[in-house]
Design a protein around this motif. Sequence first.
Motif, mmCIF file in Angstrom:
data_model
loop_
_atom_site.group_PDB
_atom_site.id
_atom_site.type_symbol
_atom_site.label_atom_id
_atom_site.label_comp_id
_atom_site.label_asym_id
_atom_site.label_seq_id
_atom_site.Cartn_x
_atom_site.Cartn_y
_atom_site.Cartn_z
ATOM 1 N N ASP A 89 115.085 56.075 83.641
ATOM 2 C CA ASP A 89 114.252 57.078 82.523
ATOM 3 C C ASP A 89 113.506 55.730 81.855
ATOM 4 N N LEU A 90 114.105 55.288 80.567
ATOM 5 C CA LEU A 90 114.231 53.600 80.250
ATOM 6 C C LEU A 90 112.917 52.881 80.998
ATOM 7 N N VAL A 91 113.769 52.474 81.777
ATOM 8 C CA VAL A 91 113.205 51.759 82.907
ATOM 9 C C VAL A 91 111.110 52.042 82.802
ATOM 10 N N GLU A 92 111.193 53.483 83.261
ATOM 11 C CA GLU A 92 109.566 53.398 83.880
ATOM 12 C C GLU A 92 108.942 53.618 81.842
ATOM 13 N N LYS A 93 109.939 53.832 81.324
ATOM 14 C CA LYS A 93 108.701 54.040 79.892
ATOM 15 C C LYS A 93 108.768 52.630 79.558
ATOM 16 N N MET A 94 109.342 51.475 79.355
ATOM 17 C CA MET A 94 108.843 50.195 79.526
ATOM 18 C C MET A 94 107.045 50.029 79.461
ATOM 19 N N PRO A 95 106.540 49.416 78.743
ATOM 20 C CA PRO A 95 107.172 48.574 77.666
ATOM 21 C C PRO A 95 107.460 48.932 76.076
ATOM 22 N N ASN A 96 107.360 50.418 76.083
ATOM 23 C CA ASN A 96 107.743 50.765 74.807
ATOM 24 C C ASN A 96 108.958 51.102 74.540
ATOM 25 N N SER A 97 109.617 50.114 73.617
ATOM 26 C CA SER A 97 111.447 50.119 73.404
ATOM 27 C C SER A 97 110.701 51.098 72.227
ATOM 28 N N VAL A 98 110.184 51.680 71.708
ATOM 29 C CA VAL A 98 110.877 52.717 70.511
ATOM 30 C C VAL A 98 112.495 53.188 70.046
ATOM 31 N N GLY A 99 112.577 52.543 68.943
ATOM 32 C CA GLY A 99 113.914 53.490 69.632
ATOM 33 C C GLY A 99 115.289 53.065 70.183
ATOM 34 N N LEU A 100 115.064 51.543 70.521
ATOM 35 C CA LEU A 100 116.211 50.868 70.915
ATOM 36 C C LEU A 100 116.360 49.687 70.831
ATOM 37 N N LYS A 101 117.326 48.723 71.161
ATOM 38 C CA LYS A 101 117.379 47.770 70.754
ATOM 39 C C LYS A 101 116.500 46.649 71.438
ATOM 40 N N ASN A 102 115.998 46.237 70.495
ATOM 41 C CA ASN A 102 115.019 45.565 71.364
ATOM 42 C C ASN A 102 114.372 44.144 70.993
ATOM 43 N N LYS A 103 115.409 43.776 69.792
ATOM 44 C CA LYS A 103 115.349 42.068 68.562
ATOM 45 C C LYS A 103 115.590 41.593 69.533
ATOM 46 N N VAL A 104 114.757 39.987 70.143
ATOM 47 C CA VAL A 104 114.736 39.028 70.292
ATOM 48 C C VAL A 104 115.009 37.381 69.496
ATOM 49 N N ILE A 105 116.073 36.991 69.673
ATOM 50 C CA ILE A 105 116.506 36.082 68.388
ATOM 51 C C ILE A 105 115.599 35.129 69.210
ATOM 52 N N ILE A 106 115.160 34.199 68.648
ATOM 53 C CA ILE A 106 113.990 32.993 68.974
ATOM 54 C C ILE A 106 114.248 32.025 67.764
ATOM 55 N N GLN A 107 114.433 30.563 67.435
ATOM 56 C CA GLN A 107 114.956 29.553 66.807
ATOM 57 C C GLN A 107 113.215 29.136 66.700
ATOM 58 N N LYS A 108 112.687 28.753 65.440
ATOM 59 C CA LYS A 108 111.000 28.391 65.141
ATOM 60 C C LYS A 108 110.396 27.574 65.572
ATOM 61 N N GLY A 109 111.405 27.151 65.909
ATOM 62 C CA GLY A 109 111.134 25.604 67.459
ATOM 63 C C GLY A 109 110.992 25.339 68.599
ATOM 64 N N HIS A 110 111.134 26.658 68.957
ATOM 65 C CA HIS A 110 111.706 26.843 69.943
ATOM 66 C C HIS A 110 109.849 28.033 70.689
ATOM 67 N N SER A 111 109.772 28.590 69.256
ATOM 68 C CA SER A 111 108.559 29.785 69.433
ATOM 69 C C SER A 111 107.254 28.682 70.309
ATOM 70 N N VAL A 112 107.054 28.473 71.062
ATOM 71 C CA VAL A 112 105.870 27.774 71.479
ATOM 72 C C VAL A 112 104.636 28.355 72.471
ATOM 73 N N ASN A 113 104.151 27.529 72.690
ATOM 74 C CA ASN A 113 102.624 27.707 74.043
ATOM 75 C C ASN A 113 103.156 27.003 74.986
ATOM 76 N N PHE A 114 103.387 27.575 75.685
ATOM 77 C CA PHE A 114 103.465 26.657 77.467
ATOM 78 C C PHE A 114 102.810 26.432 77.904
#
Length: 367
Positions: A89-114
């Motif tokens: 049910d959650l798979v079919e609602k993605m990418p709407n993740s409101v109310g779910l654990k959804n934070k992904v932590i990334i180091q500032k120096g890794h937030s790059v444009n490839f």
Amino acid sequence: MNIYEKIGLKRVINGSGKMTALGVSKVSDTVVETMREAGQNFVVIDDLIDRVGEIISKVTGGEDTCVTSSASAGIALTVAGLITGKNIDLVEKMPNSVGLKNKVIIQKGHSVNFGAPIPTMVRLGGGVPVEVGYSNEVRTEHVEEAIDENTVALLYVKSHHSVQKGMLSIEEMAEIAHKYSLPLVIDAAAEEDIQKYLKMGGDLVIYSGAKALCGPASGFVTGKKEYIEAIKLQYKGIGRAMKIGKMCMMGLMKAVEEYSKRDEKAIIDEQLRLANLLIDELKDENKVITSIMQDEAGREIYRVQLKLNEKLVSMSGKEFMKYLREGEVEIHVRKHYANLGIVNVDMRALTDDDVKYIAKRVKEILK
């Protein structure tokens, strides 16, 4: 005349490396033949996804593997899988993740444009990217203080695009992730070792199939089976828009098999031979200073650095690159230090004739 010239496009010499914008890499005849045979037969795609994943896992050491259309798709599908688990049910609602654990932590120096931003790929999978620290320094407390009840994963970007100093190491990020019972996801798209990042503490590692592996447009995520099962399930949701076909799956499988048997020393020796050939071809050109440089991220990749002699040349590095592209044959080189009057020539896709043509064009431009 190659196949692209036949449809009216310019011939390209790729001195830039395994770049998506140039078609990434050359595939072997055996990979092409495997794809041809795959394209002329039918198969149950879900079964093929599972079987190819099993075969690739024997090489990577992962518990299981999910094949993807690219490494960037791998990021999106991985994030989605970690958010939804195996709840259809959650798979079919993605990418709407409101109310779910959804934070992904990334180091500032890794937030790059490839070629596209890393945070965009995270958002495609329903994730909320949380950048921590500074572009030149990230400390353990920066990461730990950002973790809360809605954090779903830590993401480490192992790439030459990333800032190479002041960031936490893979081992340090793994220690933090596991301290808080979170998975560490490693984006190792262009990396050449497809085993070590799992051994270093990654729970899921993402690779491109078309870069170091010299396969077709493809990628894969390898690691813990419980997570891989949830990632595969995303093909019932957002993954449908990023599906990989039977030909590319089989081509990837063959490329991984060949890569696992490669002669690394011979590959490095050939890079150095071509690098020295280019330097020798330019030895009498005093308007450019040549040297051999290893890849800035520490990979066993060796390139020729061409540094314009500012005492004798008035043009900028960006102008120099422009002239290289504007010839009868379009020459692409690495642009990362062009603002300093430096371009690098990647040798991996070049032939002797390519190298000599590059030297000829450099001399013409600097005349």
